[in-house]
Write an enzyme that holds these catalytic residues in place. Structure first.
Site, PDB file in Angstrom:
ATOM      1  N   ILE A  31       0.887  -1.163   0.000  1.00  0.00           N
ATOM      2  CA  ILE A  31       0.000   0.000   0.000  1.00  0.00           C
ATOM      3  C   ILE A  31       0.922   1.209   0.000  1.00  0.00           C
ATOM      4  O   ILE A  31       1.839   1.308   0.816  1.00  0.00           O
ATOM      5  CB  ILE A  31      -0.959   0.002   1.215  1.00  0.00           C
ATOM      6  N   SER A  32       0.719   2.108  -0.946  1.00  0.00           N
ATOM      7  CA  SER A  32       1.628   3.248  -1.120  1.00  0.00           C
ATOM      8  C   SER A  32       1.614   4.172   0.082  1.00  0.00           C
ATOM      9  O   SER A  32       0.665   4.190   0.873  1.00  0.00           O
ATOM     10  CB  SER A  32       1.249   4.040  -2.374  1.00  0.00           C
TER      11      SER A  32
END
Length: 196
Positions: A31-32
């Site tokens: 997840i960025s």
């Protein structure tokens, strides 16, 4: 506001508020970091603030579903729709579960499916906004061609483990390949997978 309304605790397996990429268990995916999601959302919202009517959005590499949820909250008031795709079926299922845990009503504005991000979703194009959550090794022309006139794509481009940039791609006219490309910042993303 979109990010505040979309609590990362539903999407990140640990350290949800840390400003760095968080690995998703059992995959090479992440997840960025929140600041990168903020860049993308700000570009989309600002670019389309005067667009009338429903917004059609594609989220390539939906991962854990965090940005998919933010995008749904953005388009819901317009009557728009978000299409979230990932090449990994288990991540599509993870996205669906996370969105349901956050707010089941989000799923009314979202369609999720397993698909190859390099190919996009031509059957539901064109899109006002396309977000790509993994680095394309080269310019993803097939995706760019799925933008509406004046639509924008936010996409990291560059080699795996090499120099990558986050780019804004704007389609300027009806011409098939008329784009304005602007680098926003340097980034480090996992690669956009072509084949499993």
């Amino acid at each position: 506001d979109l990010m505040t309304a979309t609590d990362r605790k539903f999407y990140a397996p640990n350290h949800p508020y840390q400003d760095s990429p968080i690995p998703l268990p059992g995959t090479r995916q992440t997840i960025s970091a929140p600041h990168v999601h903020a860049y993308a959302l700000e570009e989309f919202v600002e670019h389309h603030k005067s667009t009338n009517g429903p917004l059609n959005v594609l989220d390539v590499g939906c991962g854990s579903g965090y940005l998919t949820g933010c995008l749904a909250r953005w388009v819901q008031p317009t009557g728009g729709h978000v299409y979230g795709i990932d090449i990994y079926e288990n991540l599509v299922n993870l996205t669906r579960n996370n969105l349901h845990n956050d707010d089941p009503n989000l799923l009314n504005s979202i369609t999720l499916q397993t698909a190859n991000g390099w190919e996009g979703l031509p059957e539901t194009a064109p899109f006002h906004a396309i977000h790509v959550g993994a680095a394309a090794a080269e310019f993803p022309l097939e995706l760019a061609r799925q933008l509406t006139d004046n639509g924008i794509m936010i996409v990291p481009i560059g080699p795996d483990q090499g120099s990558q940039g986050l780019y804004k791609v704007e389609r300027r006219s009806n011409s098939k390949d008329d784009f304005i490309v602007k680098k926003l910042l340097g980034v480090r993303y996992v690669p956009l997978v072509k084949h499993l």
